[in-house]
Design an enzyme around this catalytic site. Structure first.
Site, PDB file in Angstrom:
ATOM      1  NE  ARG A  11      -0.800  -0.290   4.867  1.00 25.73           N
ATOM      2  CZ  ARG A  11      -1.438  -0.522   5.968  1.00 25.73           C
ATOM      3  NH1 ARG A  11      -2.750  -0.599   5.963  1.00 25.73           N
ATOM      4  NH2 ARG A  11      -0.803  -0.691   7.088  1.00 25.73           N
ATOM      5  CB  SER A  38      -5.568   2.813   6.377  1.00 29.04           C
ATOM      6  OG  SER A  38      -5.875   3.258   7.675  1.00 29.04           O
ATOM      7  CD  GLU A  65     -16.286   0.102   2.094  1.00 28.89           C
ATOM      8  OE1 GLU A  65     -17.411   0.304   2.592  1.00 28.89           O
ATOM      9  OE2 GLU A  65     -15.240   0.193   2.736  1.00 28.89           O
ATOM     10  CG  PHE A  91     -14.055  -3.120   4.360  1.00 24.43           C
ATOM     11  CD1 PHE A  91     -14.826  -3.623   5.391  1.00 24.43           C
ATOM     12  CD2 PHE A  91     -12.883  -2.463   4.673  1.00 24.43           C
ATOM     13  CE1 PHE A  91     -14.442  -3.484   6.710  1.00 24.43           C
ATOM     14  CE2 PHE A  91     -12.481  -2.306   5.989  1.00 24.43           C
ATOM     15  CZ  PHE A  91     -13.265  -2.822   7.006  1.00 24.43           C
TER      16      PHE A  91
END
Length: 103
Positions: A11, A38, A65, A91
């Site tokens: 990430r 994040s 989402e 998610f």
């Protein structure tokens, strides 16, 4: 890992690539479903889109989402923009219908 190179989370690497892409693609817009810090999806050189900041390129979708996926689909379908949305894999099921439509 390459010898002499420090390990980097994917990430973090993705966030670094996004920063560079944002400099080269003026029509790149997008964001995250409340996880921007994040998952490193905020384009640091640009503001967040809002009612008072219509030239912002970052979008704060909130904890939505499914709506994020639908909005990104709509922006992309309309044309002129390169839109992205980001979340964590856990998610992703919340946006399954939008992912199917994108496909």
């Amino acid at each position: 890992m390459v010898e002499g190179k420090e390990a980097m989370a994917t990430r973090e690497a993705s966030g670094n690539v996004l920063q560079e892409l944002s400099k080269e693609l003026p029509n790149l817009v997008g964001g995250s479903a409340d996880l921007g810090p994040s998952n490193k999806t905020a384009m640091k050189a640009y503001p967040y889109f809002s009612a008072t900041e219509v030239e912002g390129r970052n979008i704060h979708f909130g904890i939505r989402e499914h709506a994020m996926g639908c909005i990104v689909n709509g922006l992309t379908l309309h044309g002129g923009l390169v839109a992205f949305g980001a979340t964590f894999e856990v998610f992703a099921d919340f946006m399954r219908p939008a992912v199917r439509m994108a496909g």
